[in-house]
Motif scaffolding. Structure first.
Motif, PDB file in Angstrom:
ATOM      1  N   SER A 319       0.814  -1.213   0.000  1.00  0.00           N
ATOM      2  CA  SER A 319       0.000   0.000   0.000  1.00  0.00           C
ATOM      3  C   SER A 319       0.847   1.262   0.000  1.00  0.00           C
ATOM      4  N   LYS A 320       1.993   1.180   0.679  1.00  0.00           N
ATOM      5  CA  LYS A 320       2.771   2.403   0.867  1.00  0.00           C
ATOM      6  C   LYS A 320       3.093   3.052  -0.475  1.00  0.00           C
ATOM      7  N   ASP A 321       3.557   2.235  -1.400  1.00  0.00           N
ATOM      8  CA  ASP A 321       3.921   2.854  -2.669  1.00  0.00           C
ATOM      9  C   ASP A 321       3.254   2.151  -3.853  1.00  0.00           C
ATOM     10  N   SER A 322       2.070   1.581  -3.598  1.00  0.00           N
ATOM     11  CA  SER A 322       1.445   0.831  -4.687  1.00  0.00           C
ATOM     12  C   SER A 322       1.066   1.756  -5.844  1.00  0.00           C
ATOM     13  N   GLU A 323       0.612   2.972  -5.524  1.00  0.00           N
ATOM     14  CA  GLU A 323       0.226   3.872  -6.622  1.00  0.00           C
ATOM     15  C   GLU A 323       1.452   4.147  -7.471  1.00  0.00           C
ATOM     16  N   GLU A 324       2.549   4.421  -6.772  1.00  0.00           N
ATOM     17  CA  GLU A 324       3.808   4.704  -7.436  1.00  0.00           C
ATOM     18  C   GLU A 324       4.207   3.516  -8.304  1.00  0.00           C
ATOM     19  N   THR A 325       4.222   2.308  -7.693  1.00  0.00           N
ATOM     20  CA  THR A 325       4.742   1.154  -8.432  1.00  0.00           C
ATOM     21  C   THR A 325       3.836   0.791  -9.595  1.00  0.00           C
ATOM     22  N   LEU A 326       2.516   0.865  -9.397  1.00  0.00           N
ATOM     23  CA  LEU A 326       1.628   0.477 -10.496  1.00  0.00           C
ATOM     24  C   LEU A 326       1.788   1.425 -11.671  1.00  0.00           C
ATOM     25  N   ALA A 327       1.823   2.720 -11.390  1.00  0.00           N
ATOM     26  CA  ALA A 327       1.980   3.709 -12.468  1.00  0.00           C
ATOM     27  C   ALA A 327       3.322   3.497 -13.169  1.00  0.00           C
ATOM     28  N   ASN A 328       4.364   3.263 -12.383  1.00  0.00           N
ATOM     29  CA  ASN A 328       5.693   3.058 -12.974  1.00  0.00           C
ATOM     30  C   ASN A 328       5.752   1.775 -13.777  1.00  0.00           C
ATOM     31  N   ARG A 329       5.117   0.764 -13.218  1.00  0.00           N
ATOM     32  CA  ARG A 329       5.131  -0.524 -13.918  1.00  0.00           C
ATOM     33  C   ARG A 329       4.436  -0.394 -15.263  1.00  0.00           C
ATOM     34  N   ARG A 330       3.327   0.354 -15.280  1.00  0.00           N
ATOM     35  CA  ARG A 330       2.616   0.567 -16.551  1.00  0.00           C
ATOM     36  C   ARG A 330       3.499   1.322 -17.539  1.00  0.00           C
ATOM     37  N   LYS A 331       4.134   2.379 -17.036  1.00  0.00           N
ATOM     38  CA  LYS A 331       5.006   3.189 -17.907  1.00  0.00           C
ATOM     39  C   LYS A 331       6.115   2.338 -18.516  1.00  0.00           C
ATOM     40  N   GLU A 332       6.728   1.541 -17.667  1.00  0.00           N
ATOM     41  CA  GLU A 332       7.855   0.721 -18.104  1.00  0.00           C
ATOM     42  C   GLU A 332       7.386  -0.315 -19.143  1.00  0.00           C
ATOM     43  N   PHE A 333       6.247  -0.915 -18.861  1.00  0.00           N
ATOM     44  CA  PHE A 333       5.700  -1.913 -19.784  1.00  0.00           C
ATOM     45  C   PHE A 333       5.423  -1.282 -21.148  1.00  0.00           C
ATOM     46  N   ILE A 334       4.761  -0.117 -21.140  1.00  0.00           N
ATOM     47  CA  ILE A 334       4.407   0.538 -22.411  1.00  0.00           C
ATOM     48  C   ILE A 334       5.674   0.925 -23.174  1.00  0.00           C
ATOM     49  N   SER A 335       6.693   1.386 -22.450  1.00  0.00           N
ATOM     50  CA  SER A 335       7.901   1.809 -23.174  1.00  0.00           C
ATOM     51  C   SER A 335       8.596   0.610 -23.815  1.00  0.00           C
ATOM     52  N   HIS A 336       8.515  -0.569 -23.170  1.00  0.00           N
ATOM     53  CA  HIS A 336       9.070  -1.774 -23.797  1.00  0.00           C
ATOM     54  C   HIS A 336       8.210  -2.209 -24.985  1.00  0.00           C
ATOM     55  N   LEU A 337       6.893  -2.103 -24.796  1.00  0.00           N
ATOM     56  CA  LEU A 337       5.977  -2.565 -25.845  1.00  0.00           C
ATOM     57  C   LEU A 337       6.135  -1.723 -27.115  1.00  0.00           C
ATOM     58  N   ARG A 338       6.431  -0.438 -26.925  1.00  0.00           N
ATOM     59  CA  ARG A 338       6.541   0.451 -28.089  1.00  0.00           C
ATOM     60  C   ARG A 338       7.659   0.030 -29.036  1.00  0.00           C
ATOM     61  N   LEU A 339       8.647  -0.672 -28.506  1.00  0.00           N
ATOM     62  CA  LEU A 339       9.745  -1.145 -29.362  1.00  0.00           C
ATOM     63  C   LEU A 339       9.231  -2.156 -30.393  1.00  0.00           C
ATOM     64  N   TYR A 340       8.040  -2.728 -30.134  1.00  0.00           N
ATOM     65  CA  TYR A 340       7.492  -3.754 -31.034  1.00  0.00           C
ATOM     66  C   TYR A 340       6.385  -3.203 -31.940  1.00  0.00           C
ATOM     67  N   ARG A 341       6.301  -1.873 -32.038  1.00  0.00           N
ATOM     68  CA  ARG A 341       5.229  -1.271 -32.844  1.00  0.00           C
ATOM     69  C   ARG A 341       5.214  -1.809 -34.275  1.00  0.00           C
ATOM     70  N   ALA A 342       6.403  -1.928 -34.880  1.00  0.00           N
ATOM     71  CA  ALA A 342       6.475  -2.317 -36.298  1.00  0.00           C
ATOM     72  C   ALA A 342       6.685  -3.824 -36.470  1.00  0.00           C
ATOM     73  N   PHE A 343       6.449  -4.585 -35.414  1.00  0.00           N
ATOM     74  CA  PHE A 343       6.763  -6.016 -35.434  1.00  0.00           C
ATOM     75  C   PHE A 343       6.141  -6.731 -36.636  1.00  0.00           C
TER      76      PHE A 343
END
Length: 414
Positions: A319-343
């Motif tokens: 709970s202490k930093d779940s908002e932080e971690t979830l938002a960051n985790r989403r950001k990190e995931f999307i930035s990795h996923l974007r590398l596969y845009r032209a897959f």
């Protein structure tokens, strides 16, 4: 082998029809293998994140449920045992909604406050030496929306839950569609013409003893762009899919953040209970008008059955930093996923460039012989471009691919 179907040649050949058939099977298996290898990292990225987000959502729901039950145990002990049952039902519904079941947020928020009202009336507004009867409790449950004992809190909770849960539910659904797209393109059904072209490209040179020669780059591109013409059609929708995931992820933060709404639900419930306490006398009057004076039965209120310490250790850390971690985790995931845009747009080129075709300037196989360079025209990607393909005939779109494109369009719209 005079009866060869594909690996025919002017020179003597060391293949029989049986060998050709086995080579045909091998050629198909090879391309499946190469396809699956090329998408493995992308598939792992999406499926691992889908599982991680689902697990985090489940933890959040448990934590929010604990907070709400703890509120009753610490501040409203007399009704805690009855109230925690309704709290559990409410958070079960939250989970059902998030993981895709067809329940409405408005429905389960209202159901929670409807079932809570008789408990609050019995213990806070009009407590007596005995409990109210089941029939009387039912009358109160039905009357809750007319009497509005909790003021605007239920409406506020409905708005917050709808805005916060829907994006997260859509996010999870979209990730599952992503995995489905990759599973579909990993297990393509190749046409007869394509299978023969793959055999000619990969194994026919063996029949002439040319086991080390690789196909020319242009030749490889023509064959794979032909065989993967359908898959190239996924490209446009795949790019749209990643872009919409990115937009959705951005919209999931701030006040509409699911963590924020769920973990503060207990304070909304507290506001509702305080309001009912403050307006107790007027509420009693309204209840008497609608349901008559309370009908009571012998009291049976056990204490607090909820074990506060059970989950709290692991959950506190979350709970202490779940908002932080979830938002960051989403950001990190999307930035990795974007590398596969032209897959999907560059799949044929990637496969030929990575492992299948000969390097520039090296003598290579053109389907008939080892040559200095491939002389036929090289066609572009996608179905339209294939009408001019000298190596593979492509007929229309594969219905399985059309289906997966429709799923992508649908999830983009959602």
């Amino acid at each position: 082998g005079v009866d060869l179907q594909v690996c025919t040649s002017k020179n003597p050949t060391c293949c029989t029809k049986k060998m050709e058939e086995r080579y045909q099977t091998a050629a198909k298996q090879d391309i499946q293998q190469v396809l699956q290898t090329s998408s493995a990292a992308l598939k792992f990225l999406i499926s691992r994140n889908a599982a991680a987000f689902q697990e985090t959502f489940e933890m959040l729901i448990r934590l929010a449920e604990n907070y709400t039950s703890t509120l009753f145990c610490s501040a409203y002990r007399s009704m805690a045992a009855e109230a925690t049952v309704h709290v559990q039902e409410f958070f079960t519904d939250v989970g059902l909604f998030l993981f895709g079941t067809d329940v409405s947020t408005e429905g389960f928020v209202n159901r929670f406050f409807d079932t809570l009202f008789p408990v609050v009336y019995n213990h806070v507004i009009n407590p007596g030496p005995t409990d109210i009867s089941l029939e009387y409790a039912e009358c109160l449950r039905v009357a809750r929306r007319a009497i509005r004992p909790f003021g605007s809190v239920p409406r506020k909770a409905t708005g917050q839950m709808g805005r916060a849960l829907l994006p997260s539910r859509t996010f999870l659904q979209a990730l599952n569609v992503g995995v489905e797209v990759i599973n579909t393109t990993d297990h393509l059904h190749f046409s007869k013409d394509c299978s023969r072209a793959l055999l000619r490209m990969q194994y026919c040179p063996h029949c002439q003893g040319l086991t080390l020669s690789k196909p020319c780059m242009g030749y490889c591109l023509n064959i794979l762009r032909g065989c993967l013409a359908d898959v190239a059609e996924v490209d446009l929708h795949w790019r749209g899919y990643i872009q919409s995931l990115e937009e959705l992820s951005r919209a999931m933060s701030g006040a509409h953040d699911m963590e924020h709404v769920l973990l503060n639900f207990h304070s909304l419930v507290n506001d509702a209970l305080v309001q009912a306490q403050v307006n107790g006398p007027q509420l009693s009057e309204q209840v008497n008008k609608m349901c008559g004076p309370p009908v009571r039965k012998p009291k049976e209120s056990p204490g607090c059955s909820f074990d506060q310490n059970k989950d709290n250790q692991g959950l506190k850390m979350l709970s202490k930093d779940s908002e932080e971690t979830l938002a960051n985790r989403r950001k990190e995931f999307i930035s990795h996923l974007r590398l596969y845009r032209a897959f999907y747009g560059g799949l044929a080129d990637q496969l030929c460039g990575n492992e299948l075709a000969a390097a520039d300037g090296v003598p290579c196989w053109n389907g008939e012989d080892v040559v200095r360079s491939y002389t036929h025209r090289v066609v572009g990607s996608g179905i339209k471009a294939q009408s001019a393909n000298p190596e593979v005939k492509v007929k229309g779109t594969d219905p399985v691919i059309s289906q997966i494109i429709d799923k992508l369009k649908h999830v983009i719209q959602v």
